[in-house]
Design a protein around this motif. Structure first.
Motif, mmCIF file in Angstrom:
data_model
loop_
_atom_site.group_PDB
_atom_site.id
_atom_site.type_symbol
_atom_site.label_atom_id
_atom_site.label_comp_id
_atom_site.label_asym_id
_atom_site.label_seq_id
_atom_site.Cartn_x
_atom_site.Cartn_y
_atom_site.Cartn_z
ATOM 1 N N LEU A 154 0.826 -1.211 0.000
ATOM 2 C CA LEU A 154 0.000 0.000 0.000
ATOM 3 C C LEU A 154 0.860 1.259 0.000
ATOM 4 N N ARG A 155 1.897 1.268 0.840
ATOM 5 C CA ARG A 155 2.734 2.464 0.930
ATOM 6 C C ARG A 155 3.471 2.692 -0.394
ATOM 7 N N ALA A 156 3.961 1.645 -1.016
ATOM 8 C CA ALA A 156 4.684 1.800 -2.282
ATOM 9 C C ALA A 156 3.792 2.412 -3.351
ATOM 10 N N THR A 157 2.582 1.900 -3.483
ATOM 11 C CA THR A 157 1.657 2.426 -4.487
ATOM 12 C C THR A 157 1.240 3.850 -4.164
ATOM 13 N N ALA A 158 0.949 4.100 -2.891
ATOM 14 C CA ALA A 158 0.512 5.440 -2.484
ATOM 15 C C ALA A 158 1.609 6.467 -2.716
ATOM 16 N N TRP A 159 2.850 6.145 -2.346
ATOM 17 C CA TRP A 159 3.958 7.089 -2.546
ATOM 18 C C TRP A 159 4.151 7.403 -4.027
ATOM 19 N N LYS A 160 4.046 6.397 -4.882
ATOM 20 C CA LYS A 160 4.213 6.634 -6.319
ATOM 21 C C LYS A 160 3.134 7.563 -6.857
ATOM 22 N N LEU A 161 1.931 7.433 -6.323
ATOM 23 C CA LEU A 161 0.841 8.323 -6.737
ATOM 24 C C LEU A 161 1.057 9.733 -6.192
ATOM 25 N N LEU A 162 1.435 9.816 -4.923
ATOM 26 C CA LEU A 162 1.629 11.120 -4.294
ATOM 27 C C LEU A 162 2.771 11.895 -4.933
ATOM 28 N N LEU A 163 3.769 11.179 -5.428
ATOM 29 C CA LEU A 163 4.913 11.818 -6.087
ATOM 30 C C LEU A 163 4.670 12.069 -7.566
ATOM 31 N N GLY A 164 3.535 11.616 -8.070
ATOM 32 C CA GLY A 164 3.231 11.831 -9.474
ATOM 33 C C GLY A 164 3.893 10.848 -10.411
ATOM 34 N N TYR A 165 4.519 9.824 -9.877
ATOM 35 C CA TYR A 165 5.154 8.818 -10.732
ATOM 36 C C TYR A 165 4.093 7.970 -11.425
ATOM 37 N N LEU A 166 3.002 7.701 -10.734
ATOM 38 C CA LEU A 166 1.862 7.018 -11.330
ATOM 39 C C LEU A 166 0.767 8.038 -11.595
ATOM 40 N N PRO A 167 0.108 7.970 -12.754
ATOM 41 C CA PRO A 167 -1.013 8.876 -13.031
ATOM 42 C C PRO A 167 -2.237 8.465 -12.219
ATOM 43 N N SER A 168 -3.191 9.356 -12.097
ATOM 44 C CA SER A 168 -4.384 9.056 -11.304
ATOM 45 C C SER A 168 -5.269 8.001 -11.960
ATOM 46 N N SER A 169 -5.150 7.849 -13.264
ATOM 47 C CA SER A 169 -5.941 6.846 -13.983
ATOM 48 C C SER A 169 -5.222 5.494 -13.960
ATOM 49 N N ARG A 170 -5.851 4.488 -13.398
ATOM 50 C CA ARG A 170 -5.239 3.151 -13.341
ATOM 51 C C ARG A 170 -5.006 2.577 -14.731
ATOM 52 N N ASP A 171 -5.825 2.976 -15.697
ATOM 53 C CA ASP A 171 -5.687 2.442 -17.054
ATOM 54 C C ASP A 171 -4.344 2.808 -17.679
ATOM 55 N N LEU A 172 -3.708 3.855 -17.164
ATOM 56 C CA LEU A 172 -2.441 4.316 -17.732
ATOM 57 C C LEU A 172 -1.223 3.798 -16.976
ATOM 58 N N TRP A 173 -1.434 3.069 -15.888
ATOM 59 C CA TRP A 173 -0.313 2.651 -15.043
ATOM 60 C C TRP A 173 0.695 1.787 -15.800
ATOM 61 N N ASP A 174 0.197 0.745 -16.455
ATOM 62 C CA ASP A 174 1.113 -0.194 -17.121
ATOM 63 C C ASP A 174 1.948 0.501 -18.186
ATOM 64 N N GLU A 175 1.304 1.332 -18.975
ATOM 65 C CA GLU A 175 2.015 2.048 -20.038
ATOM 66 C C GLU A 175 3.054 3.005 -19.464
ATOM 67 N N GLN A 176 2.660 3.729 -18.396
ATOM 68 C CA GLN A 176 3.573 4.696 -17.789
ATOM 69 C C GLN A 176 4.778 4.011 -17.162
ATOM 70 N N LEU A 177 4.535 2.920 -16.443
ATOM 71 C CA LEU A 177 5.632 2.177 -15.808
ATOM 72 C C LEU A 177 6.586 1.601 -16.848
ATOM 73 N N LYS A 178 6.029 1.034 -17.901
ATOM 74 C CA LYS A 178 6.859 0.446 -18.950
ATOM 75 C C LYS A 178 7.740 1.508 -19.603
ATOM 76 N N GLU A 179 7.167 2.683 -19.866
ATOM 77 C CA GLU A 179 7.911 3.768 -20.511
ATOM 78 C C GLU A 179 9.040 4.277 -19.621
ATOM 79 N N ASN A 180 8.750 4.543 -18.346
ATOM 80 C CA ASN A 180 9.770 5.077 -17.435
ATOM 81 C C ASN A 180 10.864 4.056 -17.139
#
Length: 480
Positions: A154-180
């Motif tokens: 939970l903390r890992a996912t929350a921190w990534k969202l709070l830091l803007g590393y993950l977008p607010s839309s879950r549908d974009l998570w896989d694409e964003q992670l793969k790109e970065n």
């Protein structure tokens, strides 16, 4: 292969203003900072740009609050204080120690029961919010600010969202992670590869090409090495010259990583597990140094990286844990982007330098407790430079136990006005919470207390004091 280097963090204030790192945030309220209608995160997005603001409103969540008075001492619960005691009645003998221990074991500790219930409620709220297709970041901030339960990633996912590393839309998570993650792999290949590996790779490619063009037997051809590819080349364009320039930095990083939380097997020791972690952290710090030649590596950056790398490593999602190095690097860049000038001596006297930040801490203390401020500034002459430099530059990572650091960072990262705003308020709260000791101490006693802050302090109490502190509105007005 050449890859753009968008992770470079500029250290010039004018550039920071252009990027938006000093965007003004209007604060309201005298005693407590209310939840804003439009919150805005102040973190670099992806590998260098900025996170767009968000303005969605979440439903109000009631969080347990404590009534605190400024300057009240932290009183940690001592072992045995919550035990049970039975006095002897008429003719009855008092219970012996075995009977007391038996009753204490049988009856639940009220504090631990309350904490268990509270953690379960937090976990339930957080799991629900993180399961939504569109994450309400403002609501996530309120939940995370009260503390994120351990376990479950939970903390890992929350921190990534709070830091803007993950977008607010879950549908974009896989694409964003793969790109970065691919960008990080490319940067490592371009900047961290040993030059000999690069030369050998080119030789193999050229040899394969010649064999394909000429299959006839003949004398072996000598492989020609260019002047720039020679290990003794002094040319500025030589990969070997650039490689050796960072030898001292690599040695310094190695020494600092050996000293990172020596009490935790995760970081210290000679096990293959701890060695692997230190090697990954070294790559992150070295890559940051090469991407930011004006800053390079500064002692203490290892301490800022440690909580991020630890939290992401312990993610229950195996794929995320396997990519901990890439994810940690990107989030490390974001956190430093909020305070990068603190690490640059040439910008100490700038409006964003460490001296200006220390001055804002002094002003914040004066607004909230002028008596304590006068005692420190004029009576004992204990200036913030003597104790708060480390607090601020290292984000309190050297002042508390590791589990407390993670809890403090939950609140730091979830502050809608940025890490620095909440960091200064926590630093001010640290002073208020030992007010009586400071008022009764002289220069030596107070300096010793603040340079060795009690690491067994009640962190929840401390954070509540920080949240109730009047914000330093003058700083935000000057930013307009």
């Amino acid at each position: 292969m050449q890859t753009a280097l968008p992770t470079t963090v500029s250290t010039r204030s004018s550039t920071l203003y252009k990027l938006g790192l000093n965007s003004p945030a209007m604060l309201k309220g005298k005693l407590k900072l209310p939840a804003p209608d439009k919150a805005r995160m102040l973190f670099p997005d992806r590998l260098g740009s900025l996170v767009a603001g968000f303005d969605e409103k979440g439903n109000e969540i009631k969080v347990l609050e404590f009534e605190l008075e400024s300057g009240e001492e932290l009183e940690p619960i001592q072992p045995g204080e919550l035990g049970f005691h039975r006095e002897s009645d008429d003719g009855d003998e008092a219970m012996d120690d075995d009977d007391k221990d038996k009753i204490i074991r049988q009856r639940p500790n009220p504090v631990s029961v309350w904490k268990s219930i509270s953690d379960e409620e937090k976990r339930s709220d957080l799991e629900y919010e993180l399961s939504q297709r569109e994450i309400n970041l403002e609501k996530l901030q309120r939940i995370a600010s009260a503390g994120i339960p351990d376990g479950g990633g939970l903390r890992a996912t929350a921190w990534k969202l709070l830091l803007g590393y993950l977008p607010s839309s879950r549908d974009l998570w896989d694409e964003q992670l793969k790109e970065n993650r691919q960008k990080y792999a490319n940067l490592k290949e371009d900047l961290l590869q040993n030059p000999s590996e690069h030369v050998w790779k080119e030789y193999e490619e050229s040899s394969t090409k010649r064999n394909e063009e000429n299959d006839a037997d003949g004398p072996l051809r000598r492989h020609e090495i260019s002047h720039e590819d020679h290990p003794l080349s002094l040319g500025t364009a030589s990969p070997w010259s650039q490689y050796f320039q960072y030898t001292e930095i690599v040695e310094q990083i190695d020494r600092d990583l050996q000293r990172t939380h020596p009490d935790l097997p995760f970081f210290s020791g000679e096990s293959s597990f701890s060695c692997k972690n230190r090697e990954a952290m070294k790559s992150i710090l070295l890559l940051f140094a090469k991407l930011n030649p004006e800053i390079r590596y500064v002692q203490g950056m290892n301490e800022v990286l440690a909580p991020i790398y630890y939290v992401f490593s312990t993610d229950s999602d195996k794929q995320n844990a396997a990519n901990v190095e890439a994810d940690s690097f990107s989030c490390f860049v974001r956190i430093l982007g909020d305070s990068v000038d603190h690490f640059c001596e040439q910008f100490d006297n700038s409006s964003n330098g460490i001296l200006a930040t220390l001055s804002r801490l002094s002003d914040l203390l004066k607004v909230n407790d002028e008596q304590l401020w006068r005692h420190l500034e004029f009576t004992t002459k204990v200036k913030p430079q003597f104790y708060a430099f480390r607090w601020i530059t290292l984000l309190l990572t050297q002042e508390f136990k590791f589990e407390s650091i993670l809890r403090i960072w939950d609140t730091l990262l979830s502050n809608p006005f940025g890490v620095q705003d909440m960091l200064l308020r926590i630093c001010c709260a640290m002073l208020l919470c030992v007010k009586s000791k400071l008022l009764s101490g002289d220069f030596v006693a107070n300096l010793k207390l603040l340079q060795h802050y009690p690491d067994d302090s009640n962190v929840e109490y401390l954070l509540q004091v920080a949240k109730d502190i009047s914000p330093d509105t003058s700083y935000y007005c000057l930013s307009l």
